[in-house]
Design an enzyme around this catalytic site. Structure first.
Site, short mmCIF file in Angstrom:
data_model
loop_
_atom_site.label_atom_id
_atom_site.label_comp_id
_atom_site.label_asym_id
_atom_site.label_seq_id
_atom_site.Cartn_x
_atom_site.Cartn_y
_atom_site.Cartn_z
N ASP A 197 0.81 -1.22 0.00
CA ASP A 197 0.00 0.00 0.00
C ASP A 197 0.84 1.27 0.00
O ASP A 197 2.01 1.27 0.41
CB ASP A 197 -0.90 0.04 1.25
CG ASP A 197 -2.05 -0.94 1.18
OD1 ASP A 197 -2.06 -1.77 0.25
OD2 ASP A 197 -2.94 -0.88 2.05
N HIS B 237 3.54 -2.11 3.32
CA HIS B 237 3.49 -0.69 2.94
C HIS B 237 4.83 -0.27 2.34
O HIS B 237 5.84 -0.95 2.50
CB HIS B 237 3.19 0.19 4.17
CG HIS B 237 1.84 -0.06 4.77
ND1 HIS B 237 1.62 -1.10 5.65
CD2 HIS B 237 0.65 0.59 4.62
CE1 HIS B 237 0.34 -1.08 6.02
NE2 HIS B 237 -0.26 -0.08 5.41
#
Length: 291
Positions: A82, A228
């Site tokens: 992400d 992430h």
């Protein structure tokens, strides 16, 4: 049916939650009328708490369909990354290439506008892209109005389709929290919502070993792993490097859901419930790899 198509489930009835909530409020009125506030008030609070819970829990299916794992008995995982593109993106791509791994990058539209070459490189190297909102309003996404929610998703979808040459098929809510108004926008753009089944909080934790140990606790065939990039601590690439080594050691392959059709049919079971154990190899409590 193509297994990958079975996984990709945009909402079909995006307003169903409103009808259910309305029916619950009629029931509350009936309870209040018949038994007074001592019964009616707790019932009112309970129905509203259920709606809040469904918004704040990423894996909740009450407001719209959501994919939380790949239904397979094969030792494969879906890596999802992400918040990019970012300064980390080139290093992450090189690491994935080195391990023969594939991942889906859930990217932010405004950040892709700043780094269009990185977005195209993600696609060129055979990875997937997903819609992760236009500008990542992490503090307020869960509370956006219908108009603001549709704008976040639609703007990102148009941006990513233009820059990457193809529209994303997958969507991840910011911080995973999807309020009742997400479903309408997902249906409009043919997007399927994705959550996760394994995470290590790598957006905030600096220690890659701690992050990987947390992920490994929840590893199982078909796990969707949340990662992430671009975190302030600057160690996301180190974390991915360690995780890929551990996955190799444990015999897991990193695949995209579109590749599920290549797996043996017997391994693709929509209702399978594989063990959550990670095998004999693992991390010691202190985070040191076991040989």
């Amino acid at each position: 049916m193509n297994p990958a198509a079975a996984l990709h489930r945009p909402p079909r009835r995006p307003h169903a939650w409103a009808w259910l909530f309305g029916a619950s409020q009629l029931a509350v009125i009936a309870l209040w009328w018949g038994y007074g506030w001592r019964v009616g008030l707790p019932a009112l609070l309970l129905t509203h708490l259920v709606l809040v819970w469904a918004t704040l829990r990423p894996q909740s299916r009450l407001l719209s369909p959501v994919l939380t794992r790949l239904p397979t008995s094969e030792r494969v995982v879906w890596l999802t990354i992400d918040d990019g593109p970012s300064d980390d993106t080139p290093a992450l791509l090189d690491l994935l290439d080195a391990h023969g791994a594939r991942a889906t990058f859930f990217v932010v539209g405004a950040r892709a506008q700043v780094r269009p070459a990185q977005l195209r490189e993600i696609v060129r190297r055979g990875h997937g892209i997903g819609n992760h909102s236009h500008d990542h309003p992490s503090a307020t996404f869960w509370a956006l109005s219908p108009r603001a929610m549709r704008a976040q998703i639609a703007t990102a979808q148009a941006t990513l389709a233009e820059l990457a040459g193809m529209p994303p098929r997958w969507f991840r809510a910011v911080v995973g929290m999807a309020n009742p108004f997400v479903a309408v926008a997902l249906k409009e753009h043919g997007l399927a919502r994705v959550a996760w089944s394994a995470r290590g909080f790598d957006a905030v934790l600096r220690d890659p070993a701690r992050v990987v140990a947390r992920i490994e606790r929840d590893l199982a065939p078909g796990a969707i792993v949340l990662l992430h990039e671009g975190a302030a601590h600057g160690r996301n690439a180190e974390t991915l490097a360690l995780l890929l080594r551990r996955l190799d050691a444990l015999g897991y392959r990193c695949v995209l859901p579109e590749a599920m059709e290549a797996l043996p049919e017997i391994a693709f079971t929509r209702h399978s419930r594989p063990s959550t154990g990670s095998g004999q190899a693992g991390l010691r409590p202190g985070g040191n790899p076991v040989a």
